[in-house]
Design an enzyme around this catalytic site. Structure first.
Site, PDB file in Angstrom:
ATOM      1  NE  ARG A 182      -5.136   4.026   3.280  1.00 59.34           N
ATOM      2  CZ  ARG A 182      -4.738   2.795   3.594  1.00 59.34           C
ATOM      3  NH1 ARG A 182      -4.982   2.297   4.789  1.00 59.34           N
ATOM      4  NH2 ARG A 182      -4.085   2.061   2.741  1.00 59.34           N
ATOM      5  CB  CYS A 215       4.084  -3.252   6.684  1.00 56.48           C
ATOM      6  SG  CYS A 215       2.518  -3.296   7.572  1.00 56.48           S
ATOM      7  CG  HIS A 234     -10.466  -4.821  -9.136  1.00 54.68           C
ATOM      8  ND1 HIS A 234     -11.598  -5.573  -9.105  1.00 54.68           N
ATOM      9  CD2 HIS A 234      -9.501  -5.580  -9.629  1.00 54.68           C
ATOM     10  CE1 HIS A 234     -11.313  -6.746  -9.574  1.00 54.68           C
ATOM     11  NE2 HIS A 234     -10.046  -6.773  -9.891  1.00 54.68           N
ATOM     12  NE  ARG A 280      -1.750  -3.521   1.483  1.00 55.91           N
ATOM     13  CZ  ARG A 280      -0.709  -2.713   1.252  1.00 55.91           C
ATOM     14  NH1 ARG A 280       0.149  -3.015   0.306  1.00 55.91           N
ATOM     15  NH2 ARG A 280      -0.545  -1.603   1.956  1.00 55.91           N
ATOM     16  CD  GLU A 321      -3.951  -1.565   9.964  1.00 54.78           C
ATOM     17  OE1 GLU A 321      -3.675  -1.314   8.782  1.00 54.78           O
ATOM     18  OE2 GLU A 321      -4.782  -2.436  10.294  1.00 54.78           O
ATOM     19  CG  ASN A 359      -0.422   3.193   4.487  1.00 53.11           C
ATOM     20  OD1 ASN A 359       0.609   3.807   4.625  1.00 53.11           O
ATOM     21  ND2 ASN A 359      -0.545   2.157   3.679  1.00 53.11           N
ATOM     22  CG  ASP A 360      -5.759   1.841   7.756  1.00 56.75           C
ATOM     23  OD1 ASP A 360      -6.509   2.694   7.248  1.00 56.75           O
ATOM     24  OD2 ASP A 360      -5.673   0.684   7.331  1.00 56.75           O
ATOM     25  NE  ARG A 415      -3.711  -6.581   5.637  1.00 53.60           N
ATOM     26  CZ  ARG A 415      -3.583  -5.355   5.126  1.00 53.60           C
ATOM     27  NH1 ARG A 415      -3.031  -4.397   5.853  1.00 53.60           N
ATOM     28  NH2 ARG A 415      -3.973  -5.084   3.914  1.00 53.60           N
TER      29      ARG A 415
HETATM   30  C1  PEP Z   1      -1.499   0.399   6.638  1.00 56.96           C
HETATM   31  O1  PEP Z   1      -2.631   0.739   7.013  1.00 56.96           O
HETATM   32  O2  PEP Z   1      -0.479   1.091   6.840  1.00 56.96           O
HETATM   33  C2  PEP Z   1      -1.298  -0.871   5.926  1.00 56.96           C
HETATM   34  C3  PEP Z   1      -0.097  -1.310   5.644  1.00 56.96           C
HETATM   35  O3  PEP Z   1      -2.415  -1.536   5.527  1.00 56.96           O
HETATM   36  P1  PEP Z   1      -3.282  -1.136   4.233  1.00 56.96           P
HETATM   37  O4  PEP Z   1      -2.532  -0.058   3.511  1.00 56.96           O
HETATM   38  O5  PEP Z   1      -3.410  -2.383   3.440  1.00 56.96           O
HETATM   39  O6  PEP Z   1      -4.545  -0.682   4.859  1.00 56.96           O
HETATM   40 MG    MG Z   2      -4.224  -0.715   6.956  1.00 60.16          MG
END
Ligand code: PEP
Ligand code: MG
Length: 747
Positions: A634, A671, A359, A465, A600, A623-624, A501
Site C-alpha cells: 500500500r 475503519c 511520522h 491508533r 486485515e 487498507n491492510d 487498538r
Molecule cells: C487498515 O489496515 O485498514 C487500518 C485501519 O489500519 P492501518 O491503516 O492503521 O494499518
Molecule cells: Mg491496518
C-alpha cells in the site's frame, strides 16, 4: 559500442555524470551527446511527451535546431514508436509510410532511423532517436544497449519540465497519499545544514570560539522552546516532548565540555561540533540496548540544527517570510520545519521519502495539511517553484500553468463550500431514506484530532491508533504516561464507544527507538499483534493503561491488529484476564472491555467460525486487507495505481466477511479508507454495514450520501457489482448511481 559487460558500467557512469549537472537543459544535452558517441551515430535526439501528447524535442546532438520543434501526437516514426511501444530500427527512414519530415532540422541528411520508447510505469513518456547518414540499420547489439539505456533514462528524465516556447508545463509526479486535501503554493526547501561534511580548520581565537559555542547553545535552546510553543497549542504533550529531548541533550555537560575540549585542541567551532556530535552518536550506536542505540539519530539531527543556526541561515524562516502559501519540500520534513512556518501559511507538504503512515504524514493528518509522500528525489529544485499538492490522489504537479492552478483552486473552493453546507448535518442520524441506520465513528490517534471528530458529529471513536503517541516519543511511554493520554480520549468521548487498538507497529510503522530491521518483507513480518505478543511486557503495560483510563465508566473496546490465529486471541484474552486481576488486586476500579479482532489478514476470514466465543466484535481494516488480498504494497508508489480498494476480489471478500459476521452474530464495523470513499460506501451499505469509522472531515459527506441512497438500492447495486470483473466497470456503475441520486459533488 561498448562491450556487453560494459553496458551497465556505461549506464551508471552516464547516470552519475548527468545527475551532477545543475540544470535539466545541461542534463539532456549530456544525454544526447553521450549516447551519440557511445553508439557511434550522427544524431541522437530526445523527445518528451507534453500534455497534448505532442513530442517535444528536448535536445539533439546532430540535428539543426533553429527554433522549438515538436511532432504532433501520433505523427511520423516518432509517433509510431510511441503508439506501438516497441523500437523501430530501419535503414531508410524516408521510405517508411509513417515518415514525417521535421521542419527546420535538416533531417534529410540522415537516412537510417532507430527510435526507442521511453516508458515509465507502463506509460510512454518520450522517444529516444538515433540516426545515421548511412542507410544502415543499427546492429542488434546497439539496439539492445539503447533499449537498456532507455529504461533507465525514462526515470531520469521523467521529472524534467517539458518546455515549448519557454513555457513550463504541468509535470505530474506520483507518490503516496500522506494527508487528504489540495494545496497550491510555493515550494520551500527544508534544506538542513550538513554538519557531517564540515572539514577541520585551525581555530583563530580559542576564547572567542568557546564564547560562540555558549551563545549558540543558548540560541538553539531558545529556538527549540519557541518551536515547542508554536506546536504545543496544536499538538498533544507527547508530540512536543520530542523537543524536550533536544533540550536536555543540549544541557548535557558531557556534550558542552566535549566541544570545548575540541576547540581548546585547536579546531574551529564547526569542526569541534562535528567531532563531538559524531563521538556521541557513535557511542549510542554501539550500545546493545535498541532504545539507546536509536538515540544516535536525535544527536545527528541536533548536530545539523546547531550547525544551521551557527551558519546564521535559518533559511526556512527567511524563505517563507514573503510567501503567502507555503509548500514544504524535503527528503524528510521535520516537526521543527512544520513549526517554523505560521500555520495559516502552510498549505502542503511534499516528502521525497516516507509512507502514508510515516511520522510526517501522521502530523499532517492531525493538522489537516495536504501531504504527498514518497515522490522520490525531485531534481534541480529551487525555492519558490509553484507546486500543487494533491493529497487526495497522492500526486504533485510541478510547474503547473495558470489553467491547471485555477482548476485545482476550484476544487479547493468547492470542497470548502461543500463542507460548510454539510456541516449542518452534524447532529442528524446517518439514516437511509428506507430507514437503515449507520453509526458514524471517527478514526483518531492524536489528542489534536479528538475535537474535529466531535465537531463533525462522531458518535464514537472507531479506531484509536495508539501507535501515534508511541511514534512521536523518544522511548516507550510508561503506563502512567499512556494512561494520561488515553484518559483524555475517554473524557472527550464520555458516554461514547472508544475502540482502542493495541500497538500496531512494524511494517511501515517504525518506532525511532525500536527499529525492526533486517526483514526482507516487513509487511509480512514482525508487526501488529505478532510484535506485541512477543514483547508481552509492552502489551501488558498498554492494556493496563487502557483499562485504568477507561475505569468503570469508559466504553472501552480493545481492537487487535493483524490477528490471524486462534492462539493469538487466546493468549491475548488470558493476558487481559491477568491485567484485570492485577488491577483489582491493586484496588483499581476497572471493568472487562469488549475485545475485537481486526480483519486485515485474509486468513482471519475463514477463522471467524471459531472465534464467536472468543471475541465480541470485528472491525475490517480494509487498507491492510486489500494490501494482503491483492499482494500489493500500500505504500509503494510504483504499484499505487493498481492498489484499488474497489478491486472485485476485495468486494467479494468483504461481502463474505459481512455474511460470516452476521452468521456468527458478531457486530461488524469498517475503519479503513473505504469508509470515507463514496463509491465504496454504496457497496458497504448494500452489504448492510452498521458502523463506519473515518477521518473527521469525511463524516458529514458520507452521512449526506447515506441519507440519500436507500439501502435496498445499494444492495441492488452491490449485486450488480459482484457480477463485474473489472474495476473500471465497477467504478462506472457506482459513478452512475451517485449521478442518479444527484450526489456527483461528493466524488
Ligand atoms: C487498515 O489496515 O485498514 C487500518 C485501519 O489500519 P492501518 O491503516 O492503521 O494499518
Ligand atoms: Mg491496518
Amino acid at each position: 559500442m561498448p562491450a556487453k559487460k560494459n553496458v551497465i558500467l556505461e549506464l551508471s557512469r552516464l547516470q552519475k555524470e548527468v545527475l551532477e549537472l545543475p540544470s535539466p537543459a545541461l542534463q539532456v544535452r549530456k544525454i544526447v551527446d553521450s549516447v551519440s558517441s557511445v553508439v557511434g551515430t550522427d544524431v541522437c535526439t530526445l523527445y518528451l511527451e507534453d500534455n497534448n501528447h505532442d513530442m517535444v524535442l528536448m535536445a539533439s546532438h546532430g540535428l539543426v535546431q533553429t527554433g522549438p520543434v515538436s511532432i504532433p501526437a501520433g505523427k511520423g516514426l516518432v509517433g509510431l514508436v510511441a503508439s506501438s511501444r516497441h523500437p523501430i530500427n530501419i535503414a531508410r527512414a524516408s521510405e517508411h509510410p509513417s515518415f514525417y519530415y521535421v521542419e527546420g532540422t535538416a533531417e534529410e541528411r540522415f537516412r537510417s532511423f532507430c527510435g526507442i520508447p521511453l516508458v515509465r510505469y507502463g506509460k510512454v513518456i518520450g522517444v529516444l532517436v538515433v540516426q545515421r547518414r548511412e542507410a544502415l540499420a543499427l546492429s542488434a547489439e546497439s539496439e539492445g544497449f539503447l533499449v537498456t539505456l532507455s529504461s533507465q533514462l525514462a526515470h531520469l528524465v521523467a521529472d524534467m519540465p517539458v518546455t515549448m516556447h519557454g513555457a513550463h508545463l504541468n509535470t505530474y509526479t506520483r507518490g503516496v497519499r500522506g494527508s487528504a486535501g489540495i494545496g497550491i503554493g510555493l515550494g520551500i526547501l527544508c534544506d538542513h545544514g550538513d554538519l557531517y561534511s564540515v572539514p577541520d580548520e585551525p581555530c583563530a581565537d580559542i576564547e572567542s570560539a568557546i564564547a560562540d559555542w555558549h551563545r549558540l547553545l543558548q540560541q538553539v535552546q531558545l529556538e527549540i522552546r519557541q518551536e515547542q510553543h508554536n506546536l504545543g497549542e496544536l499538538l498533544s504533550e507527547s508530540v512536543s516532548s520530542i523537543f524536550s529531548t533536544y533540550s536536555s541533550l543540549l544541557a548535557d555537560q558531557a556534550l558542552i565540555q566535549k566541544v570545548e575540549l575540541e576547540i581548546r585542541n585547536g579546531n574551529w567551532l564547526p569542526g569541534a561540533l562535528r567531532k563531538s556530535m559524531q563521538y556521541f552518536a557513535d557511542m549510542f550506536l554501539a550500545m546493545e540496548d535498541p532504545y539507546l542505540r536509536a538515540r544516535h539519530e536525535d544527536i545527528h539531527h541536533l548536530g545539523n540544527k546547531l550547525f544551521t543556526t551557527f551558519q546564521g541561515s535559518n533559511s526556512l524562516v527567511q524563505n517563507v517570510d514573503e510567501v503567502d502559501h507555503v509548500v514544504l519540500i524535503g527528503d524528510e520534513v521535520s516537526i521543527s520545519d512544520i513549526a517554523a512556518v505560521p500555520s495559516d501559511k502552510l498549505v502542503g507538504l511534499i516528502c521525497f521519502s516516507g509512507s502514508s503512515l510515516s511520522h510526517t504524514a501522521v502530523l499532517a493528518n492531525a493538522l489537516g495539511i495536504p501531504a504527498v509522500m514518497g515522490v522520490g528525489q525531485l531534481k534541480n529544485l529551487r525555492n519558490r517553484e509553484r507546486f500543487i499538492v494533491d493529497g487526495n490522489s497522492g500526486q504533485i504537479v510541478r510547474w503547473p500553468n495558470e489553467m491547471l492552478c485555477s482548476e485545482f483552486q476550484r476544487l479547493i473552493d468547492e470542497e470548502r463550500l461543500l463542507l460548510s453546507k454539510l456541516s449542518s448535518l452534524k447532529d442528524e442520524p446517518a439514516l437511509t431514506p428506507d430507514g437503515f441506520e449507520v453509526r458514524m465513528f471517527t478514526n483518531s490517534g492524536l489528542l489534536a484530532d479528538l475535537s474535529p471528530g466531535l465537531k463533525y458529529g462522531a458518535q464514537g471513536i472507531g479506531l484509536y491508533r495508539t501507535e501515534i503517541p508511541f511514534l512521536v516519543r523518544d522511548s516507550f511511554p510508561s503506563e502512567d504516561e499512556q494512561q494520561l493520554v488515553y484518559s483524555q480520549v475517554f473524557t472527550a468521548y464520555a458516554g461514547k464507544p472508544v475502540y482502542m487498538r493495541t500497538l500496531d507497529i512494524g511494517g511501515d510503522k517504525q518506532l525511532p527507538y525500536f527499529p525492526i530491521t533486517n526483514e526482507a518483507n516487513p509487511a509480512l513480518g514482525w508487526r501488529g499483534i505478532r510484535f506485541t505478543l512477543d514483547n508481552i511486557q509492552l502489551l501488558m503495560t498498554q492494556v493496563r493503561a487502557m483499562l485504568r483510563a477507561a475505569g468503570e465508566d469508559g466504553d472501552l473496546h480493545i481492537l487487535l491488529p493483524m490477528i490471524s490465529s486462534t492462539e493469538e486471541l487466546d493468549t491475548f484474552n488470558q493476558l487481559l484476564t491477568e491485567a484485570l486481576e492485577q488491577l483489582h488486586g491493586e484496588s483499581i476500579a476497572v471493568k472487562r472491555p469488549k475485545v475485537g479482532a481486526m480483519i486485515e489478514v485474509p486468513a482471519a476470514i475463514s477463522q471467524l467460525q471459531f472465534w464467536q466465543d472468543r471475541i465480541d466484535f470485528v472491525s475490517i481494516g480494509s487498507n491492510d486487507l486489500s494490501q494482503y488480498l491483492l499482494a500489493l504494497d500500500r505504500n509503494n508508489s510504483r504499484v499505487a495505481s493498481r492498489y484499488d480498494l474497489l478491486h472485485p476480489a476485495v468486494i467479494h471478500e468483504l461481502d463474505r466477511v459481512m455474511k460470516l459476521a452476521r452468521k456468527y452474530r458478531l457486530p461488524i464495523s469498517l475503519c479503513g479508507e473505504m469508509a470515507a470513499d463514496p463509491f465504496a460506501v454504496i457497496l458497504l451499505l448494500g452489504m448492510g454495514i452498521s458502523t463506519l469509522s473515518m477521518s473527521a472531515t469525511r463524516l458529514v459527506r458520507i452521512k449526506y450520501l447515506i441519507r440519500h441512497i436507500p439501502q435496498e438500492k445499494a444492495h441492488q447495486v452491490l449485486q450488480q457489482c459482484l457480477q463485474l470483473d473489472k474495476v473500471q466497470d465497477i467504478r462506472k456503475l457506482l459513478h452512475q448511481t451517485l449521478v442518479d441520486y444527484g450526489l456527483q459533488e461528493l466524488i
